[in-house]
Design a protein around this motif. Structure first.
Motif, PDB file in Angstrom:
ATOM      1  N   THR A  33       0.869  -1.169   0.000  1.00  0.00           N
ATOM      2  CA  THR A  33       0.000   0.000   0.000  1.00  0.00           C
ATOM      3  C   THR A  33       0.908   1.222   0.000  1.00  0.00           C
ATOM      4  O   THR A  33       1.875   1.291   0.765  1.00  0.00           O
ATOM      5  CB  THR A  33      -0.900   0.011   1.238  1.00  0.00           C
ATOM      6  OG1 THR A  33      -1.829  -1.075   1.155  1.00  0.00           O
ATOM      7  CG2 THR A  33      -1.656   1.314   1.366  1.00  0.00           C
ATOM      8  N   GLY A  35       1.099   5.467   0.070  1.00  0.00           N
ATOM      9  CA  GLY A  35       0.414   6.715   0.348  1.00  0.00           C
ATOM     10  C   GLY A  35       1.271   7.908  -0.041  1.00  0.00           C
ATOM     11  O   GLY A  35       2.505   7.805  -0.141  1.00  0.00           O
ATOM     12  N   VAL A  50      -3.877   7.755  -1.290  1.00  0.00           N
ATOM     13  CA  VAL A  50      -3.349   6.416  -1.035  1.00  0.00           C
ATOM     14  C   VAL A  50      -3.919   5.454  -2.070  1.00  0.00           C
ATOM     15  O   VAL A  50      -5.044   5.633  -2.543  1.00  0.00           O
ATOM     16  CB  VAL A  50      -3.690   5.937   0.400  1.00  0.00           C
ATOM     17  CG1 VAL A  50      -5.195   5.884   0.619  1.00  0.00           C
ATOM     18  CG2 VAL A  50      -3.054   4.600   0.715  1.00  0.00           C
ATOM     19  N   SER A  52      -4.320   1.178  -2.646  1.00  0.00           N
ATOM     20  CA  SER A  52      -4.214  -0.098  -1.934  1.00  0.00           C
ATOM     21  C   SER A  52      -3.223  -1.021  -2.619  1.00  0.00           C
ATOM     22  O   SER A  52      -2.846  -0.838  -3.775  1.00  0.00           O
ATOM     23  CB  SER A  52      -5.592  -0.760  -1.862  1.00  0.00           C
ATOM     24  OG  SER A  52      -6.073  -1.045  -3.173  1.00  0.00           O
ATOM     25  N   THR A  57      -8.409   0.078  -4.571  1.00  0.00           N
ATOM     26  CA  THR A  57      -8.958   1.165  -3.761  1.00  0.00           C
ATOM     27  C   THR A  57      -8.010   2.355  -3.730  1.00  0.00           C
ATOM     28  O   THR A  57      -6.798   2.189  -3.554  1.00  0.00           O
ATOM     29  CB  THR A  57      -9.204   0.679  -2.324  1.00  0.00           C
ATOM     30  OG1 THR A  57     -10.066  -0.445  -2.347  1.00  0.00           O
ATOM     31  CG2 THR A  57      -9.829   1.788  -1.485  1.00  0.00           C
ATOM     32  N   THR A  58      -8.595   3.538  -3.905  1.00  0.00           N
ATOM     33  CA  THR A  58      -7.852   4.784  -3.706  1.00  0.00           C
ATOM     34  C   THR A  58      -8.676   5.715  -2.829  1.00  0.00           C
ATOM     35  O   THR A  58      -9.912   5.699  -2.887  1.00  0.00           O
ATOM     36  CB  THR A  58      -7.540   5.485  -5.040  1.00  0.00           C
ATOM     37  OG1 THR A  58      -8.773   5.731  -5.750  1.00  0.00           O
ATOM     38  CG2 THR A  58      -6.627   4.653  -5.921  1.00  0.00           C
ATOM     39  N   TYR A  59      -7.989   6.488  -2.031  1.00  0.00           N
ATOM     40  CA  TYR A  59      -8.642   7.513  -1.206  1.00  0.00           C
ATOM     41  C   TYR A  59      -7.877   8.821  -1.369  1.00  0.00           C
ATOM     42  O   TYR A  59      -6.670   8.817  -1.592  1.00  0.00           O
ATOM     43  CB  TYR A  59      -8.646   7.125   0.275  1.00  0.00           C
ATOM     44  CG  TYR A  59      -9.551   5.976   0.618  1.00  0.00           C
ATOM     45  CD1 TYR A  59      -9.032   4.813   1.185  1.00  0.00           C
ATOM     46  CD2 TYR A  59     -10.918   6.035   0.395  1.00  0.00           C
ATOM     47  CE1 TYR A  59      -9.851   3.757   1.523  1.00  0.00           C
ATOM     48  CE2 TYR A  59     -11.739   4.971   0.714  1.00  0.00           C
ATOM     49  CZ  TYR A  59     -11.193   3.835   1.273  1.00  0.00           C
ATOM     50  OH  TYR A  59     -12.007   2.775   1.594  1.00  0.00           O
ATOM     51  N   ARG A 103      -3.252  -1.526   5.451  1.00  0.00           N
ATOM     52  CA  ARG A 103      -4.550  -0.917   5.163  1.00  0.00           C
ATOM     53  C   ARG A 103      -4.340   0.376   4.388  1.00  0.00           C
ATOM     54  O   ARG A 103      -3.268   0.965   4.434  1.00  0.00           O
ATOM     55  CB  ARG A 103      -5.276  -0.607   6.472  1.00  0.00           C
ATOM     56  CG  ARG A 103      -5.571  -1.801   7.344  1.00  0.00           C
ATOM     57  CD  ARG A 103      -6.322  -1.382   8.593  1.00  0.00           C
ATOM     58  NE  ARG A 103      -5.580  -0.435   9.397  1.00  0.00           N
ATOM     59  CZ  ARG A 103      -5.991   0.812   9.639  1.00  0.00           C
ATOM     60  NH1 ARG A 103      -7.132   1.246   9.153  1.00  0.00           N
ATOM     61  NH2 ARG A 103      -5.272   1.621  10.382  1.00  0.00           N
ATOM     62  N   THR A 104      -5.378   0.822   3.718  1.00  0.00           N
ATOM     63  CA  THR A 104      -5.307   2.107   3.011  1.00  0.00           C
ATOM     64  C   THR A 104      -5.498   3.214   4.031  1.00  0.00           C
ATOM     65  O   THR A 104      -6.566   3.816   4.128  1.00  0.00           O
ATOM     66  CB  THR A 104      -6.373   2.189   1.917  1.00  0.00           C
ATOM     67  OG1 THR A 104      -7.633   1.761   2.447  1.00  0.00           O
ATOM     68  CG2 THR A 104      -6.008   1.304   0.738  1.00  0.00           C
TER      69      THR A 104
END
Length: 124
Positions: A33, A35, A50, A52, A57-59, A103-104
């Motif tokens: 992961t 970030g 970030v 994953s 997954t992206t945030y 984790r993300t």
């Protein structure tokens, strides 16, 4: 030990674009992961984006959502942060960070490896 190297920072006018790169020296990013964080003068380290470990997954921080995009190349050797519509408040040192099968997370303390940072300066 994973060594991260950022590149792509520089000086750009407001409204312009930059693409930051984060490479893992001598290895791939498979399973990590990754970030992106930033730190402006006199401020704490702030989460930006970030991706994953499985790239699903992206945030993004609210302050960059819709303008920044995080991605990973097909060879899994480099993670990118595409920054568009840059604003003077985006001026900061940008860091990439990585954690294996993590984790993300938006918390810097959840990452094990950090790059040296690259300066982004946006002029008005």
């Amino acid at each position: 030990q994973v060594q991260l190297v950022e590149s792509g920072g520089g000086l750009v006018q407001a409204g312009g674009s930059l693409r930051l790169s984060c490479a893992a020296s001598g290895r791939s990013f498979i399973g990590y992961t990754v970030g992106w964080f930033r730190q402006a003068p006199g401020k704490g380290r702030e989460f930006a984006a970030v991706i994953s470990a499985n790239d699903i997954t992206t945030y993004y921080a609210d302050s960059v959502k819709g303008r920044f995009t995080v991605s990973r190349d097909d060879a899994k050797t480099t993670v990118y942060l595409q920054m568009n519509s840059l604003k003077p408040e985006d001026t900061a040192v940008y860091y990439c960070a990585a954690v294996f099968l993590g984790r993300t997370s938006m918390r810097p303390e959840d990452y094990d490896y950090w790059g040296q940072g690259t300066q982004v300066t946006v002029s008005s």
